[in-house]
Design an enzyme around this catalytic site. Structure first.
Site, PDB file in Angstrom:
ATOM      1  N   ARG A  34       0.820  -1.215   0.000  1.00 31.05           N
ATOM      2  CA  ARG A  34       0.000   0.000   0.000  1.00 31.05           C
ATOM      3  C   ARG A  34       0.856   1.267   0.000  1.00 31.05           C
ATOM      4  O   ARG A  34       0.444   2.295  -0.543  1.00 31.05           O
ATOM      5  CB  ARG A  34      -0.933   0.004   1.213  1.00 31.05           C
ATOM      6  N   LYS A 199     -13.974 -12.406   6.680  1.00 29.64           N
ATOM      7  CA  LYS A 199     -15.071 -11.506   7.046  1.00 29.64           C
ATOM      8  C   LYS A 199     -16.331 -11.898   6.286  1.00 29.64           C
ATOM      9  O   LYS A 199     -16.710 -11.264   5.312  1.00 29.64           O
ATOM     10  CB  LYS A 199     -14.684 -10.070   6.734  1.00 29.64           C
ATOM     11  N   GLY A 358      -6.695  -6.505   1.227  1.00 29.11           N
ATOM     12  CA  GLY A 358      -5.385  -6.353   1.848  1.00 29.11           C
ATOM     13  C   GLY A 358      -4.683  -7.682   2.036  1.00 29.11           C
ATOM     14  O   GLY A 358      -3.520  -7.845   1.673  1.00 29.11           O
ATOM     15  N   GLY A 382     -12.447  -4.021   0.961  1.00 31.25           N
ATOM     16  CA  GLY A 382     -13.793  -3.568   1.310  1.00 31.25           C
ATOM     17  C   GLY A 382     -14.313  -2.559   0.291  1.00 31.25           C
ATOM     18  O   GLY A 382     -15.465  -2.620  -0.141  1.00 31.25           O
TER      19      GLY A 382
HETATM   20  P1  ADP Z   1      -8.962  -9.544   2.446  1.00 30.84           P
HETATM   21  O1  ADP Z   1      -8.134  -8.678   3.373  1.00 30.84           O
HETATM   22  O2  ADP Z   1      -8.176 -10.028   1.278  1.00 30.84           O
HETATM   23  O3  ADP Z   1     -10.247  -8.884   2.063  1.00 30.84           O
HETATM   24  P2  ADP Z   1     -10.060 -10.970   4.701  1.00 30.84           P
HETATM   25  O4  ADP Z   1      -9.541  -9.924   5.600  1.00 30.84           O
HETATM   26  O5  ADP Z   1     -11.511 -11.105   4.573  1.00 30.84           O
HETATM   27  O6  ADP Z   1      -9.374 -10.856   3.249  1.00 30.84           O
HETATM   28  O7  ADP Z   1      -9.571 -12.390   5.181  1.00 30.84           O
HETATM   29  C1  ADP Z   1      -8.234 -12.769   5.246  1.00 30.84           C
HETATM   30  C2  ADP Z   1      -8.053 -13.807   6.321  1.00 30.84           C
HETATM   31  O8  ADP Z   1      -8.938 -14.892   6.111  1.00 30.84           O
HETATM   32  C3  ADP Z   1      -6.677 -14.390   6.332  1.00 30.84           C
HETATM   33  O9  ADP Z   1      -6.018 -13.883   7.474  1.00 30.84           O
HETATM   34  C4  ADP Z   1      -6.911 -15.905   6.413  1.00 30.84           C
HETATM   35  O10 ADP Z   1      -6.129 -16.517   7.414  1.00 30.84           O
HETATM   36  C5  ADP Z   1      -8.377 -15.972   6.785  1.00 30.84           C
HETATM   37  N1  ADP Z   1      -9.029 -17.219   6.389  1.00 30.84           N
HETATM   38  C6  ADP Z   1      -9.068 -17.793   5.179  1.00 30.84           C
HETATM   39  N2  ADP Z   1      -9.720 -18.961   5.224  1.00 30.84           N
HETATM   40  C7  ADP Z   1     -10.116 -19.148   6.501  1.00 30.84           C
HETATM   41  C8  ADP Z   1     -10.817 -20.189   7.189  1.00 30.84           C
HETATM   42  N3  ADP Z   1     -11.241 -21.269   6.558  1.00 30.84           N
HETATM   43  N4  ADP Z   1     -11.022 -20.024   8.505  1.00 30.84           N
HETATM   44  C9  ADP Z   1     -10.577 -18.928   9.147  1.00 30.84           C
HETATM   45  N5  ADP Z   1      -9.917 -17.919   8.557  1.00 30.84           N
HETATM   46  C10 ADP Z   1      -9.683 -18.032   7.249  1.00 30.84           C
HETATM   47 MG    MG Z   2      -8.246  -8.308   5.474  1.00 23.67          MG
END
Ligand code: ADP
Ligand code: MG
Length: 401
Positions: A34, A199, A358, A382
């Site tokens: 970033r 999330k 992220g 988001g």
């Molecule tokens: P992004 O930042 O790309 O939008 P999120 O913040 O929603 O993604 O999610 C990222 C997190 O999701 C990672 O830290 C990963 O460890 C977690 N994650 C992925 N699969 C699972 C799962 N099956 N159970 C719990 N956490 C998970």
């Molecule tokens: Mg995230």
């Protein structure tokens, strides 16, 4: 929207709202994507003779100074990337900020401390946010909005401040919005979307809008277990959002009616507990089971090998791909295989590939993929999702006019 080129910045104090919310581990920046993404905007303003005041949030402090969320390490890294010294104000609108800004010569850059150390930044109350925006406005003559990762937030520095200063959109936001347009208007098909991450509630919403646009939706990560539960399967102690089950069932129905294919994991990697993502302690009870055979005391932490293959197949003929959310707990090597497989499938496809989020962006880099091989790596998860949901983003609306 006006761009930087439309502003006369020479000798002016230019407030740049950036998104420097980088992942930190023990005060060390683990992924500086970033910072690198917004550096060209800052460099361009400095080269044009502006006094550049950079500001951002970091993490979720509680409206007061909290050293673990200090932007000080980011100032140092930004300086390295820009190849010039970046001064740092130890507050946002206080004595330090005023003195630091007053000391700026043309072409110099300073970074303010974490905007969220002030309750006014995120306040729901318009007057409280406005009061903070007034104070921020006092520091600058012009505003450049370039914090793409925060444009979906109605926050003082994102929404209220541009109303108080002549403003323009920064190059990063301009690029990000251009990419999102390619995902919403005149999309090249097949259009495949991969959704994962943790999330769940944040991400279920986007499906609603994608049901009218995407050809296939691949579901991994934490969200997969709400889908599996909706199909009547035991999901053990996996991430689950029970209240979303009726929503998910409705999506599955609508998918059938609209010819949108949902691809849900057929096997998963499980363990009795969440893995240690700091020390990478080996997972003794690692096991792969079919997605309808998750024991009641186990947690699904990644997609399994059959699903990796299935996802790769469903991505192979894509012409457009949007991927948000790691499909497993990639921070532990045992559960990184699914996320690696998705990244690899994107690399091998000749589609226009967009990675948003992220953690997704960090995963691509941390797992050793060459980020230049992707169509676009977005700095805002988001924000991208809300744009794809068809929502009005406060930070973009504020830059119009
Ligand atoms: P992004 O930042 O790309 O939008 P999120 O913040 O929603 O993604 O999610 C990222 C997190 O999701 C990672 O830290 C990963 O460890 C977690 N994650 C992925 N699969 C699972 C799962 N099956 N159970 C719990 N956490 C998970
Ligand atoms: Mg995230």
């Amino acid at each position: 929207m006006k761009t930087i080129e439309d502003l006369q910045v020479n000798g002016q104090r230019v407030f740049v709202r950036a998104d420097l919310n980088v992942p930190l581990s023990d005060g060390r920046i683990t992924d500086d994507g970033r910072i690198r993404a917004v550096a060209p905007t800052i460099a361009k303003l400095a080269a044009a003779g502006a006094k550049v005041i950079v500001a951002s949030h970091l993490g979720r402090p509680k409206g007061e100074p909290d050293p673990q969320y200090s932007l000080a390490p980011v100032a140092a890294r930004l300086g390295e990337i820009l190849g010039r010294s970046v001064s740092f104000a130890t507050d946002t609108v206080g004595e330090s900020a005023k003195a630091t800004v007053a000391a700026l010569a043309n072409g110099e850059v300073t970074l303010l401390e974490n905007l969220r150390f002030n309750t006014g930044e995120t306040a729901k109350d318009d007057a409280e946010r406005g009061a903070f925006a007034d104070q921020l406005a006092g520091l600058a003559d012009l505003y450049v909005g370039d914090g793409f990762g925060a444009v979906h937030r109605k926050h003082a520095s994102v929404y209220d401040l541009p109303a108080r200063l002549p403003h323009a959109v920064g190059d990063l936001i301009a690029t990000e919005v251009g990419v999102l347009k390619r995902l919403t208007e005149e999309v090249e098909r097949p259009y495949v979307v991969v959704l994962g991450g943790s999330k769940v509630s944040d991400k279920v919403g986007v499906i609603d809008n994608l049901l009218g646009k995407a050809d296939r939706i691949l579901i991994g990560g934490g969200m997969a277990y709400t889908f599996l539960a909706a199909l009547g399967h035991e999901v053990g102690i996996s991430l689950l959002q029970k209240d979303q089950i009726p929503v998910v069932l409705e999506y599955l129905e609508r998918g059938k009616a609209n010819g949108v294919e949902f691809v849900i994991p057929v096997d998963v990697a499980i363990s009795a507990s969440f893995p240690d993502t700091k020390t990478h302690k080996p997972v003794e009870d690692f096991e792969v089971v079919d997605a309808d055979k998750i024991p009641a005391d186990k947690e699904g932490l990644d997609i399994g090998p059959k699903t990796r293959e299935l996802f790769a197949e469903k991505l192979a003929d894509a012409k457009t791909v949007f991927w948000n959310g790691p499909v497993g707990v990639f921070e532990h090597p045992t559960f990184a295989e699914g996320t690696k497989a998705v990244a690899q499938a994107l690399l091998e496809s000749d589609a226009f590939t967009v990675v948003g989020g992220g953690d997704s962006a960090a995963a691509v880099r941390i797992l050793g993929f060459d980020e230049t091989k992707f169509g676009h790596i977005s700095t805002g998860g988001g924000a991208s999702l809300e744009y794809l949901e068809g929502k009005t983003l406060p930070g973009l609306a504020a830059l119009e006019g």
